[in-house]
Design a protein around this motif. Structure first.
Motif, PDB file in Angstrom:
ATOM      1  N   HIS A   1      11.542  37.181  78.839  1.00 57.44           N
ATOM      2  CA  HIS A   1      10.979  38.370  79.487  1.00 57.44           C
ATOM      3  C   HIS A   1      11.255  39.632  78.669  1.00 57.44           C
ATOM      4  O   HIS A   1      10.423  40.538  78.632  1.00 57.44           O
ATOM      5  CB  HIS A   1      11.499  38.498  80.919  1.00 57.44           C
TER       6      HIS A   1
ATOM      7  N   ASP B   1       3.640  35.256  79.251  1.00 55.03           N
ATOM      8  CA  ASP B   1       4.188  34.540  80.404  1.00 55.03           C
ATOM      9  C   ASP B   1       3.059  33.841  81.156  1.00 55.03           C
ATOM     10  O   ASP B   1       2.089  34.476  81.569  1.00 55.03           O
ATOM     11  CB  ASP B   1       4.883  35.562  81.320  1.00 55.03           C
TER      12      ASP B   1
ATOM     13  N   HIS C   1       3.898  33.646  88.809  1.00 51.17           N
ATOM     14  CA  HIS C   1       4.422  34.942  89.269  1.00 51.17           C
ATOM     15  C   HIS C   1       3.963  36.089  88.359  1.00 51.17           C
ATOM     16  O   HIS C   1       4.042  37.243  88.729  1.00 51.17           O
ATOM     17  CB  HIS C   1       5.953  34.920  89.424  1.00 51.17           C
TER      18      HIS C   1
HETATM   19 MN    MN Z   1       7.994  35.677  84.304  1.00 51.58          MN
END
Ligand code: MN
Length: 202
Positions: A81, A163, A167
């Motif tokens: 992240h 990513d 989510h």
């Molecule tokens: Mn993530």
């Protein structure tokens, strides 16, 4: 102790491509959760401070067996992240420039082919994971990792990451991962990617 890095822009800065609510939850809850669990896993670990997350992941097998999985998942989550936020910018988009552009031409034939192959890797990743532009022994490669596995674990160095966990896009794009990936190209921070590339090549 590892800390949640600040975002280099506002939560709403990547609108309309990446929405504010997703960014708030993704950074403030998901990434924060990985940092918290990483710290919990490393608590009591005798080597203090434990070094950079990159080095910890590169040398994962040196850790005590009972914390390797927790560090692989949560340390990977933290590292991934941290790169992801840097991979985007409200001033992003466009195409790579400078030495990175030349390296992309040499590795893939050009930006359009890179984009095609990267998108293909993103769409074919089953379940949760990531797609990366990485350096493998000095050579640019596109790779995809499952879960929160980091390219560092495999001795590669990510310079740009996307990513693919739900989510990251479900609130705005629901099941339309392809729309999310297409939108993401509008915020890719190529100047940061080139910085990473040049720093690594030094
Ligand atoms: Mn993530």
């Amino acid at each position: 102790m590892f800390e949640l890095p600040k975002l280099p822009y506002d939560y709403s800065a990547l609108e309309p491509h990446i929405d504010e609510q997703t960014m708030r939850i993704h950074h403030g809850k998901h990434h924060a959760g990985y940092v918290e669990k990483l710290n919990a896993a490393l608590q009591g670990f005798k080597q203090n401070p434990p070094g950079s997350i990159e080095n910890i992941l590169r040398n994962l097998k040196d850790l005590p067996l009972d914390i390797q999985t927790a560090v692989r998942n949560n340390g990977g989550g933290h590292a991934n992240h941290s790169i992801f936020w840097q991979s985007m910018s409200p001033k992003g988009g466009g195409t790579p420039e400078g030495k990175l552009k030349i390296a992309i031409e040499s590795a893939f034939g050009g930006f359009e082919t890179l984009k095609e192959k990267f998108t293909e890797a993103a769409l074919s990743r089953f379940g949760s994971g990531w797609v990366w532009l990485s350096l493998d022994d000095g050579k640019l490669v596109i790779e995809s990792t499952a879960n929160q596995d980091s390219p560092f674990i495999e001795s590669r160095t990510p310079i740009l990451g996307l990513d693919l966990w739900e989510h990251a896009y479900y609130l705005k794009y629901q099941n339309r991962r392809g729309d999310y990936v297409n939108a993401w190209w509008n915020v890719v921070n190529w100047s940061k990617a080139e910085e990473q590339f040049l720093g690594i090549r030094k």
